[in-house]
Design a protein around this motif. Structure first.
Motif, short mmCIF file in Angstrom:
data_model
loop_
_atom_site.label_atom_id
_atom_site.label_comp_id
_atom_site.label_asym_id
_atom_site.label_seq_id
_atom_site.Cartn_x
_atom_site.Cartn_y
_atom_site.Cartn_z
N GLN A 258 0.82 -1.21 0.00
CA GLN A 258 0.00 0.00 0.00
C GLN A 258 0.86 1.26 0.00
N LEU A 259 1.96 1.24 0.73
CA LEU A 259 2.85 2.40 0.76
C LEU A 259 3.44 2.67 -0.62
N ALA A 260 3.79 1.60 -1.35
CA ALA A 260 4.41 1.75 -2.66
C ALA A 260 3.42 2.18 -3.72
N ARG A 261 2.18 1.74 -3.60
CA ARG A 261 1.21 1.93 -4.68
C ARG A 261 0.29 3.12 -4.48
N GLY A 262 0.04 3.49 -3.23
CA GLY A 262 -0.98 4.50 -2.98
C GLY A 262 -0.48 5.68 -2.19
N SER A 263 -1.43 6.54 -1.79
CA SER A 263 -1.10 7.75 -1.04
C SER A 263 -1.90 7.85 0.25
N GLN A 264 -2.43 6.70 0.71
CA GLN A 264 -3.21 6.73 1.94
C GLN A 264 -2.32 7.16 3.10
N PRO A 265 -2.90 7.84 4.10
CA PRO A 265 -2.12 8.22 5.28
C PRO A 265 -1.50 6.99 5.95
N VAL A 266 -0.30 7.16 6.49
CA VAL A 266 0.39 6.05 7.14
C VAL A 266 -0.44 5.48 8.28
N ALA A 267 -1.09 6.32 9.05
CA ALA A 267 -1.89 5.84 10.18
C ALA A 267 -3.02 4.94 9.70
N ARG A 268 -3.64 5.29 8.59
CA ARG A 268 -4.74 4.47 8.06
C ARG A 268 -4.23 3.10 7.62
N ILE A 269 -3.08 3.09 6.94
CA ILE A 269 -2.50 1.81 6.52
C ILE A 269 -2.20 0.95 7.74
N GLY A 270 -1.66 1.57 8.79
CA GLY A 270 -1.38 0.83 10.01
C GLY A 270 -2.63 0.22 10.61
N ARG A 271 -3.72 0.97 10.64
CA ARG A 271 -4.97 0.44 11.19
C ARG A 271 -5.48 -0.73 10.37
N GLU A 272 -5.33 -0.65 9.05
CA GLU A 272 -5.84 -1.71 8.18
C GLU A 272 -5.09 -3.03 8.37
N VAL A 273 -3.86 -2.98 8.87
CA VAL A 273 -3.12 -4.22 9.11
C VAL A 273 -3.03 -4.56 10.60
N GLY A 274 -3.82 -3.85 11.44
CA GLY A 274 -3.94 -4.30 12.83
C GLY A 274 -3.29 -3.47 13.90
N TYR A 275 -2.88 -2.24 13.60
CA TYR A 275 -2.20 -1.41 14.60
C TYR A 275 -3.06 -0.20 14.96
N ALA A 276 -3.32 -0.03 16.26
CA ALA A 276 -4.19 1.04 16.71
C ALA A 276 -3.52 2.40 16.62
N SER A 277 -2.20 2.45 16.75
CA SER A 277 -1.49 3.73 16.71
C SER A 277 -0.46 3.74 15.58
N GLU A 278 -0.22 4.93 15.04
CA GLU A 278 0.76 5.08 13.98
C GLU A 278 2.16 4.78 14.48
N SER A 279 2.46 5.14 15.72
CA SER A 279 3.80 4.92 16.27
C SER A 279 4.10 3.43 16.40
N ALA A 280 3.10 2.64 16.84
CA ALA A 280 3.31 1.19 16.98
C ALA A 280 3.53 0.57 15.60
N PHE A 281 2.75 1.01 14.62
CA PHE A 281 2.92 0.50 13.27
C PHE A 281 4.28 0.87 12.70
#
Length: 305
Positions: A258-281
């Motif tokens: 997702q990081l390579a292909r899109g422009s979604q916010p990093v926090a959103r990508i982290g949530r989609e793969v199971g991380y509640a916070s951007e820092s943990a992801f």
């Protein structure tokens, strides 16, 4: 999708080249180290393949060989020896053409080479052996058809050619990995060894289907029909990491895509793969990929997608 399909669907084949080799007499050719996966299909005659550190391989008409790690090798009509440099032999040939060696007529080979990109590619390729020899049979027939299809696309510039080559390159991987998994045993550890284990494959399929879920080792063991302890031990011995470490790696592979292909916010990508916070992801991603998510995204802009 099954786990193998899920893994392959995240690879990004690109920069594919293909050419034939028409050889005759006591020919011999040396291929130096190369980038990407090299695939050769023997369409006529027979030859030897030699690679440092392993016994020479006899290749018969109808055989295919996959070389995924870019190691140098020699192919020759007789017992392997140093031969002509491949770059010199193929220099006069355009993509999709045929090189001549020793006058031709006795031997014909179709070859293809392509690169794969992304974190899933790194994780998959390191589990493959240095040489995958596919003997004549149903799998080989499909692989030969694919290689000829790639050569045809390269020889005849047509609309849609780039995407056609990308999909055909995917098929090369599918056929080679199917053959590898169908063997009597898959050596080593990693994704492929786990996919060859029916019970572990069920658990991995569950992880792949719902990566954001808060999985427990006990629940995965139940899916695989094993006790928690038996599952954890077998998984670590076969895959080379614990079930939770594997889950983290798979999450990061999905995030990297997702990081390579899109422009979604990093926090959103982290949530989609199971991380509640951007820092943990971000911390988990850096442990696996060696870069922060933002660094990986910037670096990806310079790589093929």
């Amino acid at each position: 999708m099954d786990p193998l399909s899920q893994v392959i669907s995240h690879l990004r084949p690109h920069d594919c080249v293909a050419a034939g080799l028409d050889a005759g007499g006591a020919w011999s050719i040396r291929f130096e180290r190369h980038a990407g996966l090299k695939c050769n299909a023997i369409l006529k005659g027979r030859c030897w393949l030699a690679m440092e550190g392993r016994d020479p391989i006899s290749l018969e008409e109808g055989d295919c060989v996959i070389l995924p790690h870019g190691r140098s090798f020699v192919m020759s009509a007789k017992r392997p020896r140093d031969g002509r440099d491949a770059e010199t032999v193929y220099a006069p040939v355009s993509h999709g053409g045929t090189a001549m060696l020793g006058g031709g007529g006795d031997f014909f080979m179709m070859g293809s080479r392509f690169l794969v990109s992304g974190l899933p590619a790194d994780r998959l390729l390191r589990t493959l052996p240095s040489v995958m020899h596919i003997r004549a049979g149903a799998e080989q027939a499909s692989l030969k058809w694919v290689l000829n299809g790639i050569a045809s696309e390269l020889r005849n510039a047509r609309i849609g050619g780039a995407v056609s080559i990308a999909h055909l390159s995917h098929l090369v991987l599918v056929q080679a990995l199917r053959h590898h998994l169908a063997g009597p045993a898959v050596p080593g550890t990693g994704w492929l060894a786990a996919l060859a284990d029916g019970q572990l494959c069920i658990a991995i399929g569950a992880l792949h289907d719902d990566p954001a879920r808060d999985w427990s080792v006990a629940e995965l063991g139940t899916r695989a029909g094993l006790s928690r302890t038996a599952f954890a031990t077998r998984f670590a011995q076969t895959v080379g990491v614990t079930p939770m470490a594997y889950l983290t790696e798979w999450r990061m592979c999905l995030a990297a895509e997702q990081l390579a292909r899109g422009s979604q916010p990093v926090a959103r990508i982290g949530r989609e793969v199971g991380y509640a916070s951007e820092s943990a992801f971000a911390a988990a991603f850096k442990r696996v990929a060696g870069q922060t998510p933002r660094q990986y995204r910037r670096a990806s802009k310079a790589r093929p997608v």
